[in-house]
Design a protein around this motif. Structure first.
Motif, PDB file in Angstrom:
ATOM      1  N   ALA A 130       0.841  -1.197   0.000  1.00 10.06           N
ATOM      2  CA  ALA A 130       0.000   0.000   0.000  1.00 10.06           C
ATOM      3  C   ALA A 130       0.883   1.257   0.000  1.00 10.06           C
ATOM      4  N   LEU A 131       1.983   1.207   0.727  1.00  7.39           N
ATOM      5  CA  LEU A 131       2.929   2.327   0.693  1.00  7.39           C
ATOM      6  C   LEU A 131       3.524   2.491  -0.697  1.00  7.39           C
ATOM      7  N   TYR A 132       3.836   1.380  -1.362  1.00 10.05           N
ATOM      8  CA  TYR A 132       4.360   1.466  -2.728  1.00 10.05           C
ATOM      9  C   TYR A 132       3.341   2.137  -3.654  1.00 10.05           C
ATOM     10  N   PHE A 133       2.068   1.831  -3.446  1.00 11.72           N
ATOM     11  CA  PHE A 133       1.031   2.478  -4.248  1.00 11.72           C
ATOM     12  C   PHE A 133       1.038   3.985  -4.029  1.00 11.72           C
ATOM     13  N   VAL A 134       1.143   4.384  -2.765  1.00 12.10           N
ATOM     14  CA  VAL A 134       1.120   5.814  -2.452  1.00 12.10           C
ATOM     15  C   VAL A 134       2.351   6.521  -3.029  1.00 12.10           C
ATOM     16  N   VAL A 135       3.531   5.895  -2.870  1.00 13.82           N
ATOM     17  CA  VAL A 135       4.773   6.536  -3.315  1.00 13.82           C
ATOM     18  C   VAL A 135       4.923   6.506  -4.832  1.00 13.82           C
ATOM     19  N   PHE A 136       4.690   5.338  -5.444  1.00 13.13           N
ATOM     20  CA  PHE A 136       4.941   5.198  -6.880  1.00 13.13           C
ATOM     21  C   PHE A 136       3.709   5.464  -7.743  1.00 13.13           C
ATOM     22  N   GLY A 137       2.526   5.120  -7.235  1.00 17.12           N
ATOM     23  CA  GLY A 137       1.314   5.332  -8.000  1.00 17.12           C
ATOM     24  C   GLY A 137       0.779   6.740  -7.863  1.00 17.12           C
ATOM     25  N   LEU A 138       0.727   7.234  -6.618  1.00 17.93           N
ATOM     26  CA  LEU A 138       0.197   8.571  -6.358  1.00 17.93           C
ATOM     27  C   LEU A 138       1.292   9.634  -6.293  1.00 17.93           C
ATOM     28  N   LYS A 139       2.548   9.192  -6.392  1.00 22.46           N
ATOM     29  CA  LYS A 139       3.706  10.098  -6.437  1.00 22.46           C
ATOM     30  C   LYS A 139       3.869  10.933  -5.161  1.00 22.46           C
ATOM     31  N   GLU A 140       3.532  10.347  -4.013  1.00 21.48           N
ATOM     32  CA  GLU A 140       3.738  11.030  -2.738  1.00 21.48           C
ATOM     33  C   GLU A 140       5.176  10.797  -2.286  1.00 21.48           C
ATOM     34  N   GLU A 141       6.086  11.557  -2.869  1.00 21.07           N
ATOM     35  CA  GLU A 141       7.511  11.326  -2.626  1.00 21.07           C
ATOM     36  C   GLU A 141       7.942  11.664  -1.205  1.00 21.07           C
ATOM     37  N   SER A 142       7.120  12.410  -0.476  1.00 18.93           N
ATOM     38  CA  SER A 142       7.459  12.735   0.909  1.00 18.93           C
ATOM     39  C   SER A 142       7.504  11.496   1.795  1.00 18.93           C
ATOM     40  N   LEU A 143       6.880  10.408   1.335  1.00 15.25           N
ATOM     41  CA  LEU A 143       6.873   9.158   2.104  1.00 15.25           C
ATOM     42  C   LEU A 143       7.962   8.183   1.664  1.00 15.25           C
ATOM     43  N   THR A 144       8.825   8.608   0.762  1.00 11.22           N
ATOM     44  CA  THR A 144       9.853   7.695   0.241  1.00 11.22           C
ATOM     45  C   THR A 144      10.783   7.204   1.343  1.00 11.22           C
ATOM     46  N   ARG A 145      11.232   8.090   2.191  1.00 15.01           N
ATOM     47  CA  ARG A 145      12.167   7.697   3.257  1.00 15.01           C
ATOM     48  C   ARG A 145      11.490   6.731   4.232  1.00 15.01           C
ATOM     49  N   TYR A 146      10.279   7.051   4.633  1.00 19.62           N
ATOM     50  CA  TYR A 146       9.542   6.147   5.530  1.00 19.62           C
ATOM     51  C   TYR A 146       9.366   4.784   4.873  1.00 19.62           C
ATOM     52  N   THR A 147       8.983   4.776   3.613  1.00 14.23           N
ATOM     53  CA  THR A 147       8.775   3.517   2.900  1.00 14.23           C
ATOM     54  C   THR A 147      10.074   2.730   2.779  1.00 14.23           C
ATOM     55  N   VAL A 186       3.118  -2.868  14.802  1.00 13.27           N
ATOM     56  CA  VAL A 186       2.354  -1.694  15.222  1.00 13.27           C
ATOM     57  C   VAL A 186       3.259  -0.678  15.911  1.00 13.27           C
ATOM     58  N   VAL A 187       4.079  -1.136  16.843  1.00 10.62           N
ATOM     59  CA  VAL A 187       4.914  -0.224  17.623  1.00 10.62           C
ATOM     60  C   VAL A 187       6.006   0.412  16.759  1.00 10.62           C
ATOM     61  N   VAL A 188       6.740  -0.419  16.011  1.00  7.35           N
ATOM     62  CA  VAL A 188       7.890   0.088  15.261  1.00  7.35           C
ATOM     63  C   VAL A 188       7.463   0.992  14.117  1.00  7.35           C
ATOM     64  N   PHE A 189       6.472   0.592  13.345  1.00 12.46           N
ATOM     65  CA  PHE A 189       6.093   1.397  12.182  1.00 12.46           C
ATOM     66  C   PHE A 189       5.366   2.678  12.582  1.00 12.46           C
ATOM     67  N   ALA A 190       4.655   2.635  13.715  1.00 10.25           N
ATOM     68  CA  ALA A 190       4.031   3.864  14.206  1.00 10.25           C
ATOM     69  C   ALA A 190       5.094   4.834  14.723  1.00 10.25           C
ATOM     70  N   ALA A 191       6.087   4.314  15.433  1.00 14.78           N
ATOM     71  CA  ALA A 191       7.149   5.164  15.968  1.00 14.78           C
ATOM     72  C   ALA A 191       8.048   5.698  14.861  1.00 14.78           C
ATOM     73  N   LEU A 192       8.184   4.932  13.795  1.00 12.56           N
ATOM     74  CA  LEU A 192       9.072   5.308  12.697  1.00 12.56           C
ATOM     75  C   LEU A 192       8.526   6.482  11.886  1.00 12.56           C
ATOM     76  N   TYR A 193       7.209   6.600  11.803  1.00 14.33           N
ATOM     77  CA  TYR A 193       6.604   7.605  10.920  1.00 14.33           C
ATOM     78  C   TYR A 193       7.009   9.040  11.262  1.00 14.33           C
ATOM     79  N   PRO A 194       6.885   9.467  12.522  1.00 13.47           N
ATOM     80  CA  PRO A 194       7.283  10.856  12.820  1.00 13.47           C
ATOM     81  C   PRO A 194       8.772  11.112  12.654  1.00 13.47           C
ATOM     82  N   LEU A 195       9.573  10.052  12.643  1.00 15.50           N
ATOM     83  CA  LEU A 195      11.019  10.209  12.478  1.00 15.50           C
ATOM     84  C   LEU A 195      11.432  10.283  11.008  1.00 15.50           C
ATOM     85  N   THR A 196      10.683   9.628  10.140  1.00 16.81           N
ATOM     86  CA  THR A 196      11.104   9.505   8.742  1.00 16.81           C
ATOM     87  C   THR A 196      10.026   9.886   7.741  1.00 16.81           C
ATOM     88  N   GLY A 197       8.830  10.253   8.220  1.00 17.24           N
ATOM     89  CA  GLY A 197       7.731  10.565   7.325  1.00 17.24           C
ATOM     90  C   GLY A 197       7.866  11.936   6.692  1.00 17.24           C
TER      91      GLY A 197
END
Length: 214
Positions: A130-147, A186-197
């Motif tokens: 789903a992240l790949y869809f957002v980054v590559f399909g919808l071109k939301e490049e701001s999420l590239t680092r998080y992805t 749940v814990v790691v990916f939620a914590a990772l978002y504000p650091l790399t999103g």
């Protein structure tokens, strides 16, 4: 045989994560995507052909094998797309298909195969694609680092480590494994978002003092 393929799924996810983080050249990563993509097409084809009769075991083998094509085609698509200089939109929208299908395979793992750890792992993969869809399909490049970070982490958590445990016979309590995997994700990916999103979320996290106008 599918556990061997899972090991290299972990490897290619880790490599692709490093590519998204700018640590690995895209063309160099593309070659390995072709290797693993080919393996993930050959393996399920062999498993399906070698399945005998209308037994439940054969049906389950075919069910498992059918899901492997989702990965094989993704990696082949990525590898060829990078080397040919194709737009990423096709990969992005195919990733949406994979993400939706992965939810179905998760349900099948829980309900039909009684394999709760892989029920959770399929949900990991649904989230990632789903992240790949957002980054590559919808071109939301701001999420590239998080992805990129999610991809690299999932390479170990959903690929390399489970494959090694299965290959060595060390995979034990499936219910504990499922709970641990779910909690970790749940814990790691939620914590990772504000650091790399997106930059705005990182700015909010690191802001230590109020601005003059606040």
């Amino acid at each position: 045989m599918e556990n061997v393929g899972l090991l290299y799924v972990g490897a290619v996810l880790f490599l692709n994560g490093m590519m998204l983080l700018g640590k690995v050249d895209s063309k160099a990563a593309a070659v390995f995507n072709l290797f693993v993509g080919g393996l993930q097409v050959i393996t399920p084809t062999y498993l399906i052909i070698s399945s005998q009769g209308p037994s439940a075991a054969a049906s389950n083998t075919i069910l498992l094998a059918s899901g492997l094509y989702l990965f094989g085609f993704t990696y082949l698509y990525v590898g060829i797309g990078i080397l040919a200089g194709l737009d990423t939109t096709g990969v992005g929208y195919f990733s949406l298909f994979v993400a939706i299908a992965a939810v179905g395979y998760s349900v099948a793992s829980f309900k039909i195969l009684s394999n709760s750890p892989f029920g959770v792992i399929w949900l990991y993969w649904a989230f990632l694609w789903a992240l790949y869809f957002v980054v590559f399909g919808l071109k939301e490049e701001s999420l590239t680092r998080y992805t990129g970070w999610v991809t690299a982490i999932e390479g170990w958590v959903t690929g390399a480590i489970p494959a090694f445990l299965l290959l060595t016979g060390a995979w034990r309590n499936v219910y504990v494994s499922a709970i641990a995997l779910a909690a970790f994700g749940v814990v790691v990916f939620a914590a990772l978002y504000p650091l790399t999103g997106p930059p705005a979320s990182r700015w909010r996290l690191t802001r230590t003092s109020p601005s003059p106008g606040s």
